[in-house]
Design a protein around this motif. Structure first.
Motif, mmCIF file in Angstrom:
data_model
loop_
_atom_site.group_PDB
_atom_site.id
_atom_site.type_symbol
_atom_site.label_atom_id
_atom_site.label_comp_id
_atom_site.label_asym_id
_atom_site.label_seq_id
_atom_site.Cartn_x
_atom_site.Cartn_y
_atom_site.Cartn_z
ATOM 1 N N LEU B 131 39.199 53.990 66.945
ATOM 2 C CA LEU B 131 37.744 53.782 66.974
ATOM 3 C C LEU B 131 37.285 53.264 68.331
ATOM 4 O O LEU B 131 36.319 53.762 68.896
ATOM 5 C CB LEU B 131 37.342 52.788 65.881
ATOM 6 N N PHE B 136 33.136 59.605 71.733
ATOM 7 C CA PHE B 136 31.882 59.747 70.977
ATOM 8 C C PHE B 136 31.006 60.868 71.517
ATOM 9 O O PHE B 136 30.117 61.364 70.829
ATOM 10 C CB PHE B 136 31.119 58.418 71.034
ATOM 11 N N ILE B 182 24.709 58.904 64.152
ATOM 12 C CA ILE B 182 25.067 57.506 63.841
ATOM 13 C C ILE B 182 26.472 57.216 64.403
ATOM 14 O O ILE B 182 26.715 56.180 65.017
ATOM 15 C CB ILE B 182 25.027 57.263 62.311
ATOM 16 N N GLY B 183 27.402 58.166 64.198
ATOM 17 C CA GLY B 183 28.752 58.009 64.742
ATOM 18 C C GLY B 183 28.730 57.952 66.254
ATOM 19 O O GLY B 183 29.398 57.114 66.878
ATOM 20 N N ALA B 186 27.202 54.535 67.224
ATOM 21 C CA ALA B 186 28.042 53.393 66.834
ATOM 22 C C ALA B 186 29.294 53.319 67.702
ATOM 23 O O ALA B 186 29.707 52.243 68.120
ATOM 24 C CB ALA B 186 28.419 53.506 65.365
ATOM 25 N N LEU B 187 29.890 54.486 67.973
ATOM 26 C CA LEU B 187 31.136 54.492 68.743
ATOM 27 C C LEU B 187 30.886 54.590 70.243
ATOM 28 O O LEU B 187 31.818 54.500 71.040
ATOM 29 C CB LEU B 187 32.028 55.660 68.285
ATOM 30 N N GLY B 188 29.629 54.818 70.615
ATOM 31 C CA GLY B 188 29.304 54.936 72.032
ATOM 32 C C GLY B 188 28.498 53.749 72.517
ATOM 33 O O GLY B 188 29.044 52.731 72.928
ATOM 34 N N ALA B 189 27.171 53.854 72.413
ATOM 35 C CA ALA B 189 26.290 52.825 72.977
ATOM 36 C C ALA B 189 26.560 51.442 72.392
ATOM 37 O O ALA B 189 26.537 50.444 73.110
ATOM 38 C CB ALA B 189 24.832 53.227 72.749
ATOM 39 N N LEU B 190 26.807 51.376 71.065
ATOM 40 C CA LEU B 190 27.009 50.057 70.453
ATOM 41 C C LEU B 190 28.300 49.386 70.917
ATOM 42 O O LEU B 190 28.488 48.190 70.727
ATOM 43 C CB LEU B 190 27.015 50.175 68.926
ATOM 44 N N GLN B 191 29.227 50.156 71.491
ATOM 45 C CA GLN B 191 30.449 49.554 72.022
ATOM 46 C C GLN B 191 30.152 48.760 73.292
ATOM 47 O O GLN B 191 30.833 47.792 73.596
ATOM 48 C CB GLN B 191 31.484 50.644 72.336
ATOM 49 N N ARG B 192 29.148 49.221 74.040
ATOM 50 C CA ARG B 192 28.858 48.557 75.308
ATOM 51 C C ARG B 192 27.692 47.605 75.192
ATOM 52 O O ARG B 192 27.702 46.517 75.766
ATOM 53 C CB ARG B 192 28.546 49.623 76.371
ATOM 54 N N GLU B 193 26.662 48.046 74.476
ATOM 55 C CA GLU B 193 25.445 47.247 74.387
ATOM 56 C C GLU B 193 25.632 46.161 73.336
ATOM 57 O O GLU B 193 25.628 46.443 72.144
ATOM 58 C CB GLU B 193 24.254 48.133 74.012
ATOM 59 N N LEU B 199 21.840 47.119 67.854
ATOM 60 C CA LEU B 199 22.396 47.174 66.493
ATOM 61 C C LEU B 199 21.265 47.168 65.466
ATOM 62 O O LEU B 199 21.299 47.906 64.469
ATOM 63 C CB LEU B 199 23.337 45.987 66.272
ATOM 64 N N VAL B 202 19.761 50.647 65.101
ATOM 65 C CA VAL B 202 20.596 51.566 64.320
ATOM 66 C C VAL B 202 20.528 51.208 62.834
ATOM 67 O O VAL B 202 20.327 52.085 61.976
ATOM 68 C CB VAL B 202 22.061 51.514 64.803
#
Lengths: 44, 351
Positions: B131, B136, B182-183, B186-193, B199, B202
């Protein structure tokens, strides 16, 4: 909208809602806090 | 392939609709950019291209959220019907904004290398087994491809040629696109931001879209149970309680919903399912003597369920009568599409 389409919509969202919420939860849990750029491809 | 292409007809409502879409996109991107630079955490830097990338991606996500909310909102209350009309324009706008987002990503991260930008996007990260660091971008690319398919086939020409069933199935793929997005987020921008606003965006989208769809399904099921007391003829309630030129929708125990219309002192019942895209005819009105679908304006004569010439669409009709209390009684067995059946006359008091 036909009855079978209405049922299909209900089933789709009953299945998708927990699946997507779970994915977001997992993604946030596994977020590498110390490496803010992880997951992004660096410019060449 | 017997259906000819008809050019898109533009009129003030449609222009206004598109104007609102353009205004929303412009305001969203402007507010997002201001917010991004104003509230960026210390040490976080965005180049203008990166900021635009975030802004267009978030805007496409917001547009897709609105697209998905329009359907259930319109089913919950007729005040939302005007935004259902031409919803496809918002869908096409979503694709164009997502395309801009993808173009910026390709330009910024993948342009100028030894391999083509698209190949670089799909092959530079192949860690599909975890994950954290998941590629992503592939999810976004798949969503963009499906958005393109839906945008390209959004014209009625394709609805006619593919048939309502296939066309609807193709466009139900928007739920798959939403899951992919959503994937992707969640696995892209939310990993950094790590800012909670991302959050929250989303989760509110997911809550809104899922909640509205599930609420609509719940309301629909309750309506179905409320009309489950049929024996032979269904009692559709007092004729005079149906507003003039409007309908009451009845759900028999088995079979499709029935739209019971009151118009010009008469009561007629036809299938609630429009032949065009399955729109709810019972939420439409009688205009110029014809039941008019609230989705795209397809029309049917209430007495025989046939579209007025030169159109050829037909929907099922149902036998109706009034009892001594002037309640409308419906025979739940559908007559073949286009079958003429005598309307019940409200002025006549049955013996």
């Amino acid at each position: 909208m036909k009855n079978h389409q209405r049922r299909a919509h209900l089933l789709i969202w009953l299945a998708m809602t927990p699946a997507l919420a779970g994915l977001v939860w997992l993604a946030v849990l596994t977020r590498p806090a110390a490496a803010p750029l992880a997951g992004f491809v660096e410019p060449r | 392939m017997g259906h000819g292409y008809q050019a898109i007809k533009w009129y003030p409502f449609k222009r206004g609709y598109d104007g609102w879409i353009a205004a929303f996109v412009a305001v969203f991107i402007a507010v997002f950019l201001v917010g991004l630079y104003a509230f960026a955490p210390p040490g976080q830097f965005y180049s203008p291209v990166q900021a635009l990338m975030r802004a267009t991606g978030s805007c496409a996500f917001a547009c897709l959220t609105i697209v998905l909310c329009i359907g259930p909102l319109a089913r919950l209350h007729s005040v939302f019907l005007p935004i259902l009309f031409n919803r496809r324009h918002l869908g096409v706008a979503t694709f164009l904004i997502a395309l801009t987002h993808a173009g910026l990503v390709l330009f910024w991260y993948h342009y100028g290398g030894v391999v083509s930008p698209a190949l670089s996007l799909l092959t530079s990260n192949t860690a599909y087994d975890r994950l954290a660091g998941f590629p992503f971008e592939t999810l976004g690319a798949l969503a963009l491809i499906w958005l393109f398919v839906m945008a390209a086939t959004s014209h009625d020409f394709w609805n006619s040629n593919l048939g309502p069933g296939l066309w609807k199935a193709l466009h139900m793929g928007v739920y798959g696109v939403y899951a992919l997005i959503i994937g992707h987020v969640a696995l892209g921008a939310l990993q950094r931001e790590t800012a909670p606003a991302f959050l929250a965006m989303v989760l509110s989208s997911l809550g809104l879209v899922s909640g509205l769809h599930l609420l609509t399904a719940l309301v629909s099921r309750r309506a179905q149970q409320a009309s489950a007391d049929e024996i032979d003829w269904i009692d559709a309630g007092p004729a005079l309680d149906i507003p003039e030129n409007r309908a009451r929708i009845i759900q028999p125990i088995s079979g499709e919903r029935i739209a019971v219309f009151r118009y010009a002192g008469k009561i007629s019942a036809i299938s609630n399912v429009c032949r065009h895209q399955g729109g709810p005819l019972g939420e439409g009105r009688v205009i110029d003597g014809c039941v008019t679908c609230p989705w795209h304006g397809f029309q049917y004569r209430p007495e025989d369920g046939q579209s007025p010439p030169p159109f050829t669409e037909k929907v099922a009709t149902y036998r109706v009568r009034l009892d001594a209390r002037r309640h409308v009684l419906i025979d739940p067995t559908p007559l073949p599409p286009g079958t003429a059946t005598a309307p019940a006359l409200i002025q006549e008091i049955p013996a």
